[in-house]
Design a protein around this motif. Structure first.
Motif, PDB file in Angstrom:
ATOM      1  N   PHE A  54      -8.680 -13.689  10.762  1.00 28.39           N
ATOM      2  CA  PHE A  54      -9.433 -12.355  10.714  1.00 28.39           C
ATOM      3  C   PHE A  54     -10.838 -12.591  10.092  1.00 28.39           C
ATOM      4  N   LYS A  55     -11.212 -13.757   9.304  1.00 28.51           N
ATOM      5  CA  LYS A  55     -12.369 -13.973   8.621  1.00 28.51           C
ATOM      6  C   LYS A  55     -12.797 -12.766   7.737  1.00 28.51           C
ATOM      7  N   ILE A  56     -11.581 -12.462   7.021  1.00 30.47           N
ATOM      8  CA  ILE A  56     -11.844 -11.080   5.946  1.00 30.47           C
ATOM      9  C   ILE A  56     -11.192 -11.595   4.566  1.00 30.47           C
ATOM     10  N   ARG A  57     -11.493 -11.073   3.478  1.00 28.30           N
ATOM     11  CA  ARG A  57     -11.278 -11.361   2.410  1.00 28.30           C
ATOM     12  C   ARG A  57      -9.414 -11.341   1.990  1.00 28.30           C
ATOM     13  N   HIS A  58      -9.148 -11.962   1.306  1.00 25.68           N
ATOM     14  CA  HIS A  58      -7.543 -12.248   0.774  1.00 25.68           C
ATOM     15  C   HIS A  58      -7.325 -10.918   0.323  1.00 25.68           C
ATOM     16  N   GLU A  59      -7.859 -10.120  -0.560  1.00 29.57           N
ATOM     17  CA  GLU A  59      -7.524  -8.883  -1.087  1.00 29.57           C
ATOM     18  C   GLU A  59      -7.529  -7.661  -0.157  1.00 29.57           C
ATOM     19  N   GLN A  60      -8.511  -7.833   1.111  1.00 32.57           N
ATOM     20  CA  GLN A  60      -8.407  -7.218   1.954  1.00 32.57           C
ATOM     21  C   GLN A  60      -7.149  -7.163   2.810  1.00 32.57           C
ATOM     22  N   VAL A  61      -6.695  -8.157   3.083  1.00 33.05           N
ATOM     23  CA  VAL A  61      -5.480  -8.241   3.770  1.00 33.05           C
ATOM     24  C   VAL A  61      -4.273  -7.986   2.906  1.00 33.05           C
ATOM     25  N   GLU A  62      -4.310  -8.394   1.718  1.00 32.97           N
ATOM     26  CA  GLU A  62      -3.099  -8.177   0.656  1.00 32.97           C
ATOM     27  C   GLU A  62      -2.954  -6.402   0.447  1.00 32.97           C
ATOM     28  N   ASN A  63      -4.139  -5.951   0.459  1.00 30.66           N
ATOM     29  CA  ASN A  63      -4.058  -4.356   0.091  1.00 30.66           C
ATOM     30  C   ASN A  63      -3.812  -3.786   1.615  1.00 30.66           C
ATOM     31  N   THR A  64      -4.055  -4.216   2.631  1.00 33.77           N
ATOM     32  CA  THR A  64      -3.712  -3.456   3.920  1.00 33.77           C
ATOM     33  C   THR A  64      -2.343  -3.574   4.310  1.00 33.77           C
ATOM     34  N   VAL A  65      -1.779  -4.909   3.966  1.00 31.18           N
ATOM     35  CA  VAL A  65      -0.231  -5.179   4.152  1.00 31.18           C
ATOM     36  C   VAL A  65       0.553  -4.411   3.258  1.00 31.18           C
ATOM     37  N   LYS A  66       0.263  -4.096   2.315  1.00 33.97           N
ATOM     38  CA  LYS A  66       0.961  -3.162   1.177  1.00 33.97           C
ATOM     39  C   LYS A  66       0.825  -1.949   1.528  1.00 33.97           C
ATOM     40  N   LEU A  67      -0.438  -1.533   2.374  1.00 27.96           N
ATOM     41  CA  LEU A  67      -0.425  -0.071   2.508  1.00 27.96           C
ATOM     42  C   LEU A  67       0.573   0.268   3.760  1.00 27.96           C
ATOM     43  N   ILE A  68       0.573  -0.669   4.791  1.00 30.41           N
ATOM     44  CA  ILE A  68       1.394  -0.703   5.984  1.00 30.41           C
ATOM     45  C   ILE A  68       2.818  -0.657   5.482  1.00 30.41           C
ATOM     46  N   ASP A  69       3.230  -1.675   4.540  1.00 33.06           N
ATOM     47  CA  ASP A  69       4.561  -1.614   4.036  1.00 33.06           C
ATOM     48  C   ASP A  69       5.240  -0.441   3.427  1.00 33.06           C
ATOM     49  N   ASP A  70       4.232   0.329   2.805  1.00 36.56           N
ATOM     50  CA  ASP A  70       4.518   1.380   2.128  1.00 36.56           C
ATOM     51  C   ASP A  70       4.693   2.657   3.080  1.00 36.56           C
ATOM     52  N   GLY A  71       4.351   2.464   4.478  1.00 37.76           N
ATOM     53  CA  GLY A  71       4.628   3.542   5.417  1.00 37.76           C
ATOM     54  C   GLY A  71       3.248   4.552   5.741  1.00 37.76           C
ATOM     55  N   ASN A  72       2.068   3.839   5.474  1.00 34.16           N
ATOM     56  CA  ASN A  72       0.951   4.447   5.751  1.00 34.16           C
ATOM     57  C   ASN A  72       0.471   4.209   7.324  1.00 34.16           C
ATOM     58  N   THR A  73       0.038   5.394   7.888  1.00 40.30           N
ATOM     59  CA  THR A  73      -0.336   5.163   9.330  1.00 40.30           C
ATOM     60  C   THR A  73      -1.888   4.322   9.289  1.00 40.30           C
ATOM     61  N   ILE A  74      -1.979   3.997  10.498  1.00 40.37           N
ATOM     62  CA  ILE A  74      -3.207   3.173  10.828  1.00 40.37           C
ATOM     63  C   ILE A  74      -4.486   4.307  10.576  1.00 40.37           C
ATOM     64  N   PRO A  75      -4.472   5.326  11.367  1.00 38.36           N
ATOM     65  CA  PRO A  75      -5.451   6.236  11.189  1.00 38.36           C
ATOM     66  C   PRO A  75      -5.873   6.508   9.855  1.00 38.36           C
ATOM     67  N   PHE A  76      -4.710   6.622   8.913  1.00 41.67           N
ATOM     68  CA  PHE A  76      -4.964   7.386   7.583  1.00 41.67           C
ATOM     69  C   PHE A  76      -5.642   6.165   6.570  1.00 41.67           C
ATOM     70  N   ILE A  77      -5.162   4.825   6.961  1.00 40.99           N
ATOM     71  CA  ILE A  77      -5.671   3.799   6.187  1.00 40.99           C
ATOM     72  C   ILE A  77      -7.164   3.608   6.507  1.00 40.99           C
ATOM     73  N   ALA A  78      -7.301   3.567   7.765  1.00 47.71           N
ATOM     74  CA  ALA A  78      -8.812   3.499   8.163  1.00 47.71           C
ATOM     75  C   ALA A  78      -9.615   4.511   7.686  1.00 47.71           C
ATOM     76  N   ARG A  79      -9.355   5.758   7.503  1.00 48.14           N
ATOM     77  CA  ARG A  79     -10.099   6.815   7.246  1.00 48.14           C
ATOM     78  C   ARG A  79     -10.113   6.910   5.614  1.00 48.14           C
ATOM     79  N   TYR A  80      -9.173   7.010   5.009  1.00 47.40           N
ATOM     80  CA  TYR A  80      -8.728   7.231   3.679  1.00 47.40           C
ATOM     81  C   TYR A  80      -8.472   6.390   2.638  1.00 47.40           C
TER      82      TYR A  80
END
Length: 717
Positions: free
Chosen positions: A11-37
């Motif tokens: 995806f040509k993005i930084r390692h920490e961006q992916v790591e944080n996103t995966v953790k947020l997804i695994d913690d049960g957060n929705t995509i709209p919430f992650i994208a906005r907040y």
């Protein structure tokens, strides 16, 4: 490769961006919430990229799980080697993993397994060695009538069957040929019956390189084959395909070598080619479906985000012939004020009577806009409405609205719950009116596959299409925001963190307790817990509630920062109204967002969003788009002339062009070659559903109802 590293690279993005996103997804957060907040955590990755990353994450995790299962199975059979382990480790697709597993996978009964049961594995090994020894003489040792080997010919044939399957199962050969078929293969289409006329006549004798064939042609061929009008195949040069097989396996220029060569040819024609053809066709179809779903997704997003016609009393007009045209007047909020049926179309042709009824309704309810469905009798109805408007003494305009899916909605349980007092046809008229007033709020009630802004949508994998379109609905609903006190449960069900059950519970709560006074009250709703509240609160609006911030996109978790900031700037919370805090954005930017974020203890991206929201509280992103093209008169297809320039609305975008409504009932086609003076890779790169465009008439075929248009040489931004 580590999954996080692989996603970052893809995806040509930084390692920490992916790591944080995966953790947020695994913690049960929705995509709209992650994208906005959670922009600080993700580096402000947008909604669509987050969905793609989530999908790819699931694929890679499934891939790793499958690798583990295959590895354990091969080890259990005592067949694991360092080379196999390395091949599994390097495999990047599920298909590669299955090819590696193929030789060790328990097989159904095949010619090779039958030969092995007859004890011919030893003879196969002997032939495969390709020594100068005589294979016929060696085969005599394997003659055994009890095992079904009656002579040397049967023994040698069985041994060659074993060799053919071994060659076919070679993952290295399969990997090479898979790429060879994509690079050098031709997709060939032939007619089952060349004398039979059909919409697939262009494909009765057609071929195109597999590497270049566009998605819409693959989908057309697939459908033609399902309808038994076409026979589709993938063809390659057998000679070229066999070269790497000969090179790897045929070692001796002797009788055994000749048998191995024959086994290789048998492996190719009987096993490899059919398998490769299925795989390549499957990959082409999958690629084409992905492309079609992307087009559908983008079209649906644009349709749902069409600017609403606000503050307009609207008359919905559902055209028909024999059963009459159903009409419904709805107020600015969508509440039904009146319904009736008029008969201005054939066979009744009660034009004068229909005009009198509608004039009375328009005057009584101050109707300013009419929404006409585009189904049966739409053209006659449009002519009637245009003529009616000329006779009115108050300004009224109209728009033809797509009624795709209206009948599905009208007959649904939801429609029956909303309008138990109306029959199915009158519900359609209400829906048509509301589609013009607020496309998003009305269209979420309909299965998106029925909305009709794609191509071959009925041929798509149902789950994949539903997931993609559901994501679009979720994205649109959450980006606009939802009034918790007026929204239907179907609309609430698309808010992040809220499922259908909770949506119905919200509606039940407000019916029992009255309107919500503040967001925190949502926690009293049955089955809406703290996690769901965290996900949904920022997307729900409470108009006129206790806290003015509840009517903004500011999340309750950030209220403390807002209160600190407005106190710092000398504002009061009660000062917040529709026009915002006046110069708060200017003041914040003069102070410096970075220093202000440090002072408040909030991230810069979050602070920027807060400031933007306080400048325009509860703003609707749809208001920034060009308004719909409303009309007061109509033209006929016969009045179109070559070279005539018109303004129209893009109704659908497909791979080979766009359909534009120019006010003559029949949409015109702008072929991809006519979209721009420059090269266009895909129509979506130039226009989107709902765009208002300038077009010129190229050709008109009134008999076939075909209009060809161009956008070349015209000012379209």
């Amino acid at each position: 490769m580590d999954i996080i590293d692989q996603l970052a690279e893809e995806f040509k993005i930084r390692h920490e961006q992916v790591e944080n996103t995966v953790k947020l997804i695994d913690d049960g957060n929705t995509i709209p919430f992650i994208a906005r907040y959670r922009k600080e955590a993700t580096g402000a990755l947008d909604d669509q990229l987050l969905r793609e990353l989530d999908e790819r994450l699931s694929y890679l995790r499934n891939l790793e799980q499958r690798k583990k299962e295959v590895s354990e199975s091969i080890e259990a059979g005592g067949n694991m080697t360092d080379d196999i382990a390395l091949s599994l480790q390097k495999a990047v697709t599920l298909a590669e993993v299955e090819d590696i597993y193929r030789p060790f996978k328990p097989k159904r009964k095949t010619r090779a397994t039958a030969a092995k049961e007859k004890g011919l594995q030893g003879l196969a090994d002997f032939i495969f060695e390709q020594t100068l020894a005589n294979p016929v003489k060696e085969a005599e040792k394997y003659i055994d009538a009890e095992k079904g080997v009656n002579n040397t010919e049967e023994a040698i044939q069985g041994a060659c069957d074993i060799i053919a399957e071994m060659i076919s199962d070679d993952p290295e050969i399969r990997k090479f040929l898979s790429q060879f078929y994509i690079n050098r293969g031709m997709v060939v289409s032939k007619a089952v019956d060349a004398e039979k006329e059909s919409v697939y006549s262009n494909y009765y004798d057609y071929s195109e390189a597999a590497s270049k064939i566009p998605s819409h042609r693959i989908l057309a061929m697939d459908r033609g084959e399902r309808e038994e009008l076409l026979k589709v195949s993938v063809e390659v040069s057998e000679e070229e395909a066999l070269r790497p097989v000969y090179r790897k396996y045929v070692k001796g220029k002797n009788e055994c070598g000749s048998l191995v060569r024959s086994a290789a040819e048998d492996a190719y024609s009987r096993l490899i080619h059919p398998s490769m053809e299925r795989r390549i066709r499957s990959e082409l179809t999958e690629r084409s479906c992905n492309s079609a779903i992307k087009v559908f997704r983008d079209n649906l997003h644009q349709l749902l985000m069409q600017p609403p016609v606000k503050n307009a009393v609207t008359l919905g007009f559902d055209p028909a012939y024999r059963t009459g045209c159903k009409t419904a007047v709805v107020d600015e909020t969508g509440k039904v004020l009146a319904t009736t049926v008029v008969y201005p179309t054939p066979p009744q042709n009660k034009t004068a009577e229909a005009k009198a009824v509608l004039k009375q309704l328009i005057k009584k309810h101050n109707v300013t806009v009419i929404a006409i469905g585009n189904g049966t009798a739409s053209h006659e109805s449009e002519c009637f409405i245009a003529d009616l408007i000329k006779e009115l003494d108050t300004p009224v305009s109209y728009m033809v609205v797509s009624e795709a899916g209206a009948s599905v909605y009208s007959a649904s349980k939801l429609a029956a719950e909303e309008f138990p007092q109306f029959d199915v046809s009158l519900r359609s008229a209400v829906s048509i009116a509301r589609r013009l007033q607020d496309p998003l709020a009305e269209l979420v009630k309909i299965d998106p596959k029925a909305i009709g802004v794609g191509q071959y949508q009925h041929d798509m994998p149902k789950n994949q299409l539903s997931d993609a379109l559901g994501g679009v609905l979720e994205n649109c609903v959450n980006s606009v925001g939802v009034d918790v006190n007026t929204a239907s449960y179907s609309l609430l069900g698309y808010v992040a963190g809220i499922n259908a059950t909770v949506a119905k519970n919200i509606v039940a709560y407000r019916e029992e307790n009255g309107a919500f006074k503040e967001r925190k009250e949502l926690l009293k709703v049955s089955k809406l817990g703290k996690k769901a509240y965290e996900q949904c609160a920022g997307f729900l609006r409470v108009h006129g509630g206790k806290n003015p911030l509840d009517n903004t996109a500011v999340h309750p978790e950030s209220y403390q920062y807002v209160e600190k900031m407005i106190d710092l700037f000398g504002f009061k919370l009660s000062d917040l109204n529709k026009t915002g805090y006046g110069d708060i954005g200017k003041i914040a930017r003069e102070k410096g967002i970075r220093s202000l974020s440090d002072e408040l203890g909030v991230g810069e991206m979050t602070l920027n969003d807060i400031v933007d929201e306080l400048e325009k509280p509860g703003r609707d992103p749809r208001d920034e788009l060009p308004p719909p093209l409303l009309r007061t008169d109509i033209m006929d297809i016969n009045s179109l002339k070559e070279g005539m320039e018109l303004k129209g609305t893009v109704r659908n975008v497909i791979d080979f062009g766009v359909f534009v409504d120019i006010g003559v009932h029949q949409d015109g086609l702008v072929h991809i070659s006519q979209l721009s003076d420059r090269y266009v890779k895909h129509p979506l790169d130039v226009v989107k559903v709902g765009d208002i465009v300038n077009v010129k008439v190229l050709d008109v075929d009134a008999k076939k109802n075909r209009i060809s248009l161009t956008m070349k040489g015209l000012n379209n931004g």
